[in-house]
Design a protein around this motif. Structure first.
Motif, PDB file in Angstrom:
ATOM      1  N   PHE A  29       0.858  -1.188   0.000  1.00 40.30           N
ATOM      2  CA  PHE A  29       0.000   0.000   0.000  1.00 40.30           C
ATOM      3  C   PHE A  29       0.892   1.235   0.000  1.00 40.30           C
ATOM      4  O   PHE A  29       1.657   1.459   0.948  1.00 40.30           O
ATOM      5  CB  PHE A  29      -0.911   0.011   1.228  1.00 40.30           C
ATOM      6  N   GLY A  30       0.806   2.021  -1.064  1.00 42.52           N
ATOM      7  CA  GLY A  30       1.603   3.244  -1.148  1.00 42.52           C
ATOM      8  C   GLY A  30       0.752   4.459  -0.808  1.00 42.52           C
ATOM      9  O   GLY A  30      -0.253   4.715  -1.462  1.00 42.52           O
ATOM     10  N   ILE A  31       1.144   5.187   0.223  1.00 39.63           N
ATOM     11  CA  ILE A  31       0.464   6.416   0.621  1.00 39.63           C
ATOM     12  C   ILE A  31       1.407   7.571   0.296  1.00 39.63           C
ATOM     13  O   ILE A  31       2.441   7.751   0.950  1.00 39.63           O
ATOM     14  CB  ILE A  31       0.110   6.415   2.124  1.00 39.63           C
ATOM     15  N   TYR A  32       1.050   8.327  -0.736  1.00 40.96           N
ATOM     16  CA  TYR A  32       1.959   9.340  -1.265  1.00 40.96           C
ATOM     17  C   TYR A  32       1.360  10.747  -1.151  1.00 40.96           C
ATOM     18  O   TYR A  32       0.142  10.910  -1.023  1.00 40.96           O
ATOM     19  CB  TYR A  32       2.278   9.032  -2.727  1.00 40.96           C
ATOM     20  N   GLY A  33       2.244  11.734  -1.223  1.00 43.96           N
ATOM     21  CA  GLY A  33       1.792  13.119  -1.155  1.00 43.96           C
ATOM     22  C   GLY A  33       2.943  14.036  -0.808  1.00 43.96           C
ATOM     23  O   GLY A  33       4.031  13.581  -0.428  1.00 43.96           O
ATOM     24  N   PRO A  34       2.710  15.343  -0.910  1.00 41.85           N
ATOM     25  CA  PRO A  34       3.771  16.311  -0.608  1.00 41.85           C
ATOM     26  C   PRO A  34       4.214  16.244   0.851  1.00 41.85           C
ATOM     27  O   PRO A  34       3.524  15.686   1.708  1.00 41.85           O
ATOM     28  CB  PRO A  34       3.108  17.668  -0.911  1.00 41.85           C
ATOM     29  N   GLY A  38       0.519  15.072   5.932  1.00 42.63           N
ATOM     30  CA  GLY A  38      -0.131  14.244   6.944  1.00 42.63           C
ATOM     31  C   GLY A  38      -0.105  12.752   6.656  1.00 42.63           C
ATOM     32  O   GLY A  38      -0.926  12.004   7.193  1.00 42.63           O
ATOM     33  N   LYS A  39       0.840  12.294   5.853  1.00 43.36           N
ATOM     34  CA  LYS A  39       0.898  10.874   5.473  1.00 43.36           C
ATOM     35  C   LYS A  39       1.164   9.968   6.683  1.00 43.36           C
ATOM     36  O   LYS A  39       0.508   8.942   6.862  1.00 43.36           O
ATOM     37  CB  LYS A  39       1.986  10.669   4.411  1.00 43.36           C
ATOM     38  N   THR A 160       7.103  10.880  -0.028  1.00 40.64           N
ATOM     39  CA  THR A 160       6.878  11.951  -1.007  1.00 40.64           C
ATOM     40  C   THR A 160       7.157  11.440  -2.420  1.00 40.64           C
ATOM     41  O   THR A 160       6.595  11.954  -3.384  1.00 40.64           O
ATOM     42  CB  THR A 160       7.788  13.158  -0.717  1.00 40.64           C
ATOM     43  N   ASP A 161       8.030  10.436  -2.539  1.00 38.69           N
ATOM     44  CA  ASP A 161       8.324   9.814  -3.836  1.00 38.69           C
ATOM     45  C   ASP A 161       7.396   8.623  -4.054  1.00 38.69           C
ATOM     46  O   ASP A 161       7.057   7.911  -3.106  1.00 38.69           O
ATOM     47  CB  ASP A 161       9.760   9.293  -3.878  1.00 38.69           C
ATOM     48  N   GLN A 175      -2.334   5.390  -3.131  1.00 39.55           N
ATOM     49  CA  GLN A 175      -3.271   6.448  -2.790  1.00 39.55           C
ATOM     50  C   GLN A 175      -2.475   7.744  -2.604  1.00 39.55           C
ATOM     51  O   GLN A 175      -1.430   7.740  -1.957  1.00 39.55           O
ATOM     52  CB  GLN A 175      -4.021   6.096  -1.503  1.00 39.55           C
ATOM     53  N   THR A 176      -2.972   8.813  -3.175  1.00 40.01           N
ATOM     54  CA  THR A 176      -2.312  10.106  -3.036  1.00 40.01           C
ATOM     55  C   THR A 176      -3.140  11.019  -2.132  1.00 40.01           C
ATOM     56  O   THR A 176      -4.322  11.235  -2.385  1.00 40.01           O
ATOM     57  CB  THR A 176      -2.124  10.780  -4.413  1.00 40.01           C
ATOM     58  N   LEU A 177      -2.513  11.526  -1.093  1.00 44.52           N
ATOM     59  CA  LEU A 177      -3.193  12.437  -0.171  1.00 44.52           C
ATOM     60  C   LEU A 177      -3.012  13.876  -0.640  1.00 44.52           C
ATOM     61  O   LEU A 177      -1.892  14.312  -0.925  1.00 44.52           O
ATOM     62  CB  LEU A 177      -2.624  12.304   1.251  1.00 44.52           C
ATOM     63  N   GLY A 178      -4.124  14.577  -0.709  1.00 40.97           N
ATOM     64  CA  GLY A 178      -4.073  15.987  -1.060  1.00 40.97           C
ATOM     65  C   GLY A 178      -4.211  16.863   0.172  1.00 40.97           C
ATOM     66  O   GLY A 178      -4.174  16.391   1.311  1.00 40.97           O
TER      67      GLY A 178
END
Length: 222
Positions: A29-34, A38-39, A160-161, A175-178
């Motif tokens: 499970f990849g949780i990605y975002g800037p 809050g990842k 972040t990557d 999943q990408t968190l905004g």
């Protein structure tokens, strides 16, 4: 204040549904975002929900690459969590596969494992040395994932990557968190800042300045 978690309801439910998926079972499970979106907090909340909602007894091992700088440290952390005196790849792999209740590995800030070597030395852009991530994947994770009959081990990545697993595409879900919505930001502000009861327009002005970044909103209350 790090225990505060608001919003992201739809994303959270989607993650829960994918976790329960059986055909095919998701293993990565990849949780990605800037940065600062809050990842880490999101994954912690999910892992807590597994225990409280479904009574999960899976062992959770968090491997934070802000502090794990080498393959030796990585294996030591795994061995300690598995209560092993031996830290060889073979012994750790076998222990992960054989754990009855299963194991969840949480790789936090995994992007940092791409920029250091096996020994923890900083890699230059032109370096041809294998990164710490390359070594972990090739020596441990690849062997675990190739065993399709053993679903005991799951990996959650917060980074972040984005990391691709072409060989195991059917086992991966990303999943990408905004940024938080304005209403979610207002809810968070109300929990961290005592004067948050002031005028509606003032509160909205503050959260707009924070631009939906949870850490920025939390900093208002500190």
């Amino acid at each position: 204040m790090e225990d505060i978690f608001v919003g992201r309801t739809a994303s959270f439910e989607d993650l829960k549904d994918r976790w329960k998926q059986l055909q095919p079972p998701i293993r990565i499970f990849g949780i990605y975002g800037p940065k600062s979106i809050g990842k880490t907090r999101y994954v912690k909340e999910f892992l807590t929900s597994l225990q409280t909602d479904s009574g999960s007894t899976q062992l959770v091992v968090t491997l934070d690459f802000r502090f794990i700088k080498s393959f030796k440290q990585y294996m030591e952390t795994l061995a300690y969590s598995l209560e092993l005196s031996c830290q060889t790849i073979r012994e750790v792999t076998q222990a992960l596969r054989n754990r009855k209740d299963g194991v969840i590995l949480h790789h936090d800030h995994q992007e940092l494992a791409r920029v250091v070597s096996r020994e923890g030395e900083r890699l230059s852009d032109a370096s041809i040395q294998e990164s710490l991530w390359d070594v972990i994947y090739q020596n441990l994770l690849q062997n675990l994932l190739q065993n399709h009959h053993n679903n005991n081990v799951r990996l959650i990545i917060s980074s972040t990557d984005v990391f691709k697993f072409a060989q195991f595409r059917s086992l991966v879900w990303d999943q990408t968190l905004g940024r938080l919505t304005e209403e979610e930001s207002l809810e968070l502000l109300g929990q961290v800042w005592a004067p948050a009861g002031r005028g509606e327009e003032s509160r909205r002005h503050i959260v707009r300045l924070c631009d939906g970044v949870p850490s920025a909103i939390i900093n208002v209350g500190e």
